[in-house]
Motif scaffolding. Structure first.
Motif, PDB file in Angstrom:
ATOM      1  N   UNK A  92       0.866  -1.196   0.202  1.00 25.34           N
ATOM      2  CA  UNK A  92      -0.009  -0.230   0.057  1.00 25.34           C
ATOM      3  C   UNK A  92       0.765   1.431   0.101  1.00 25.34           C
ATOM      4  N   UNK A  93       1.951   1.083   0.619  1.00 28.85           N
ATOM      5  CA  UNK A  93       2.835   2.397   0.659  1.00 28.85           C
ATOM      6  C   UNK A  93       3.411   2.756  -0.435  1.00 28.85           C
ATOM      7  N   UNK A  94       3.912   1.662  -1.238  1.00 30.46           N
ATOM      8  CA  UNK A  94       4.407   1.915  -2.692  1.00 30.46           C
ATOM      9  C   UNK A  94       3.457   2.506  -3.828  1.00 30.46           C
ATOM     10  N   UNK A  95       2.224   1.947  -3.547  1.00 32.40           N
ATOM     11  CA  UNK A  95       1.284   2.463  -4.571  1.00 32.40           C
ATOM     12  C   UNK A  95       1.020   3.991  -4.154  1.00 32.40           C
ATOM     13  N   UNK A  96       1.077   4.293  -3.119  1.00 33.46           N
ATOM     14  CA  UNK A  96       0.928   5.881  -2.498  1.00 33.46           C
ATOM     15  C   UNK A  96       2.013   6.562  -3.030  1.00 33.46           C
ATOM     16  N   UNK A  97       3.276   6.166  -2.910  1.00 32.63           N
ATOM     17  CA  UNK A  97       4.439   6.992  -3.312  1.00 32.63           C
ATOM     18  C   UNK A  97       4.389   6.952  -5.027  1.00 32.63           C
ATOM     19  N   UNK A  98       3.907   6.027  -5.725  1.00 35.83           N
ATOM     20  CA  UNK A  98       3.710   6.319  -7.104  1.00 35.83           C
ATOM     21  C   UNK A  98       2.477   7.287  -7.474  1.00 35.83           C
ATOM     22  N   UNK A  99       1.651   7.130  -6.859  1.00 34.90           N
ATOM     23  CA  UNK A  99       0.414   8.175  -6.979  1.00 34.90           C
ATOM     24  C   UNK A  99       0.904   9.550  -6.863  1.00 34.90           C
ATOM     25  N   UNK A 100       1.688   9.617  -5.727  1.00 36.59           N
ATOM     26  CA  UNK A 100       2.049  11.011  -5.364  1.00 36.59           C
ATOM     27  C   UNK A 100       3.219  11.662  -6.301  1.00 36.59           C
ATOM     28  N   UNK A 101       3.872  10.648  -7.097  1.00 38.56           N
ATOM     29  CA  UNK A 101       4.797  11.200  -7.887  1.00 38.56           C
ATOM     30  C   UNK A 101       4.122  11.645  -9.485  1.00 38.56           C
ATOM     31  N   UNK A 102       3.165  10.822  -9.599  1.00 34.85           N
ATOM     32  CA  UNK A 102       2.613  11.057 -11.085  1.00 34.85           C
ATOM     33  C   UNK A 102       1.768  12.302 -10.796  1.00 34.85           C
ATOM     34  N   UNK A 103       0.891  12.238  -9.741  1.00 30.56           N
ATOM     35  CA  UNK A 103       0.301  13.652  -9.511  1.00 30.56           C
ATOM     36  C   UNK A 103       1.153  14.899  -9.585  1.00 30.56           C
ATOM     37  N   UNK A 104       1.948  14.700  -8.839  1.00 27.15           N
ATOM     38  CA  UNK A 104       2.933  15.868  -8.900  1.00 27.15           C
ATOM     39  C   UNK A 104       3.465  16.168 -10.108  1.00 27.15           C
ATOM     40  N   UNK A 105       4.015  15.442 -10.953  1.00 26.03           N
ATOM     41  CA  UNK A 105       4.444  15.672 -12.349  1.00 26.03           C
ATOM     42  C   UNK A 105       3.594  16.184 -13.349  1.00 26.03           C
ATOM     43  N   UNK A 106       2.362  15.671 -13.076  1.00 20.25           N
ATOM     44  CA  UNK A 106       1.146  16.106 -13.983  1.00 20.25           C
ATOM     45  C   UNK A 106       0.818  17.737 -13.724  1.00 20.25           C
ATOM     46  N   UNK A 107       0.745  18.241 -12.413  1.00 20.19           N
ATOM     47  CA  UNK A 107       0.210  19.296 -11.689  1.00 20.19           C
ATOM     48  C   UNK A 107       1.426  20.376 -11.802  1.00 20.19           C
ATOM     49  N   UNK A 108       2.546  20.119 -11.756  1.00 16.14           N
ATOM     50  CA  UNK A 108       3.709  21.094 -11.417  1.00 16.14           C
ATOM     51  C   UNK A 108       3.692  22.325 -12.584  1.00 16.14           C
ATOM     52  N   UNK A 109       3.413  21.745 -13.630  1.00 15.66           N
ATOM     53  CA  UNK A 109       3.520  22.910 -14.638  1.00 15.66           C
ATOM     54  C   UNK A 109       2.244  23.967 -14.637  1.00 15.66           C
ATOM     55  N   UNK A 110       1.161  23.470 -14.008  1.00 12.20           N
ATOM     56  CA  UNK A 110       0.080  24.015 -14.194  1.00 12.20           C
ATOM     57  C   UNK A 110      -0.296  24.954 -12.756  1.00 12.20           C
ATOM     58  N   UNK A 111       0.035  24.255 -11.985  1.00 11.61           N
ATOM     59  CA  UNK A 111      -0.060  25.031 -10.504  1.00 11.61           C
ATOM     60  C   UNK A 111       1.104  25.320  -9.721  1.00 11.61           C
TER      61      UNK A 111
END
Length: 467
Positions: free
Chosen positions: A358-377
């Motif tokens: 569960x921790x690994x899945x959470x870490x992956x979600x964090x990185x993906x969301x971070x990379x998607x949003x960083x250019x916009x917000x």
């Protein structure tokens, strides 16, 4: 002593030390934000984050295995000595294997602060091992004293190095090293470790059992730090190291809640491990989960309401932008509070692979969301991705844990937690000092009303002690 009383007693003992050190540490923020530039502070913060990221990999979370196995060995000095000797030998060997190659790096790459970072990692790992040995013995008072000593020495060292000797950002790293060395020396004598060194010897069978328990915790430790490290890395790469200095200040405020959480989790993990096989464990565990939601949702609302009143006092103008991002970071910690309740149950059942997955899945979600949003917000991406990652992990663990322990909540508790946050957020961003005061009063009333039963029970226990 009842289970609830034991949990409250252990939490209270460790909480006193944590409140004291956190109070002093929080008021170091003006020192950092007024004496250190954003880029230097951002760089040191990034280094400490990576030290924390590598620590569980190098030690293979051996300290957590020591804590859990010492609980089962209480009353058996010889077995405890064997556990300690096995853990210390394994930890030293792993540190040696890691450090030697790192010493060659400066011959090829000019890596600033490398040696200080290594020393930080080594002494932090050893002091954490000693602290978990104290917990494994059930000696929470020594754990608390050692934690207070570490915090006080760290703060005094920072004041001396930054204000008197003007050494700059590297002072933070030097202070971490000094404080952990002092902690290690204190616990060596306080716990009479020499007695266990004489009594016990490393045990191969014990080593395998401890390794089987601890290695699945590595991804959990890594993923927790990976969430923080990935945020800081993405911010540094896309927005610059100076912006990471802003993000470091953002995290100082949620860390107040994290400090309370870490103390509670330590006590709760011990109680969960001791009572995991009780007949009425579902009722006991559910009451702890409900109380956790009530307490930390109240703390979330109070903390968000209090920040507008103190922010400009404790934070330098160069870091003013951090104000905008703090509430989301605090809400992310609230989600992490509930995640930690479930983590303790996994640990109690020695199902550390569940923690890992569960921790690994959470870490992956964090990185993906971070990379998607960083250019916009921009910097909002870091706090939003962390909140999303912890929220997803909270929901998943809640339903997964039902296979083993049936945790029940009251709908009213969840609704009131959400309502309290929904009311205080507009006040936080209102830029109106009168509303700030009104918000602070409402937040305190909210926290008292939501925890009135707990407060009254606590008052009765305190009065009974005097009676």
């Amino acid at each position: 002593m009842s289970r609830h009383k034991t949990l409250v007693k252990n939490t209270a003992i460790m909480m006193l030390g944590k409140i004291f050190t956190q109070f002093l540490s929080f008021f170091m923020l003006p020192l950092y934000t007024n004496f250190l530039p954003t880029d230097a502070y951002g760089m040191v913060d990034l280094i400490l984050t990576y030290v924390g990221l590598l620590a569980p990999v190098v030690t293979i979370q051996q300290e957590m295995a020591v804590f859990r196995f010492l609980i089962d060995a209480r009353g058996d000095d010889k077995k405890q000595a064997s556990i300690i000797a096995t853990a210390i030998k394994s930890t030293f060997l792993r540190l040696l294997v890691f450090v030697v190659p790192c010493l060659i790096v400066p011959f090829f790459v000019n890596w600033e602060y490398l040696y200080l970072a290594l020393l930080c990692g080594i002494f932090t790992a050893l002091s954490q091992l000693a602290l978990q040995i104290a917990r494994g013995f059930g000696n929470n008072m020594q754990f608390t004293i050692a934690s207070v000593i570490t915090g006080v020495v760290n703060i005094l060292s920072n004041l001396l190095l930054i204000c008197v000797w003007h050494l700059g950002a590297e002072s933070i790293l030097v202070s971490v090293i000094i404080s952990n060395v002092v902690c290690l020396v204190y616990l060596f004598f306080a716990l009479k470790m020499s007695h266990y060194f004489k009594l016990g010897a490393p045990n191969k069978k014990m080593k395998k059992e401890m390794l089987k328990y601890s290695w699945p915790l590595v991804p959990n430790g890594v993923s927790w730090w990976l969430i923080n490290a990935s945020d800081r890395t993405v911010v540094s790469v896309f927005l610059g190291v100076a912006m990471n200095g802003i993000y470091a200040v953002v995290n100082k405020f949620p860390s107040i809640m994290t400090s309370f959480l870490s103390v509670f989790v330590m006590s709760w993990t011990e109680s969960a491990s001791v009572h995991i096989n009780d007949k009425d464990r579902d009722e006991f565990f559910s009451s702890v989960a409900r109380n956790t939601l009530q307490i930390f949702s109240g703390l979330t609302v109070v903390l968000i309401a209090a920040i507008p009143l103190v922010f400009d006092i404790v934070v330098g103008q160069e870091y003013r932008e951090a104000y905008n991002y703090i509430p989301i970071g605090i809400i992310a910690v609230l989600f992490n509070c509930m995640v930690s309740v479930y983590s303790a149950i996994y640990v109690a059942k020695k199902m550390t692979k569940k923690v890992m997955n569960t921790s690994l899945i959470s870490a992956i979600i964090n990185i993906v969301v971070d990379l998607i949003l960083i250019h916009f917000v921009g910097l909002y991406a870091a706090v939003i991705s962390t909140a999303v990652a912890y929220f997803v992990m909270m929901i998943y663990r809640h339903f997964d844990i039902k296979k083993y322990v049936h945790i029940k909540y009251k709908v009213l508790d969840i609704v009131m937690a959400g309502l309290g946050i929904a009311v205080i957020l507009p006040i936080y961003y209102s830029n109106n000092y009168i509303l700030y005061i009104v918000g602070a009063v409402l937040a305190i009333l909210f926290a008292i009303v939501r925890n009135w039963g707990l407060i009254m029970r606590l008052m009765k226990k305190i009065l009974s002690l005097f009676a």
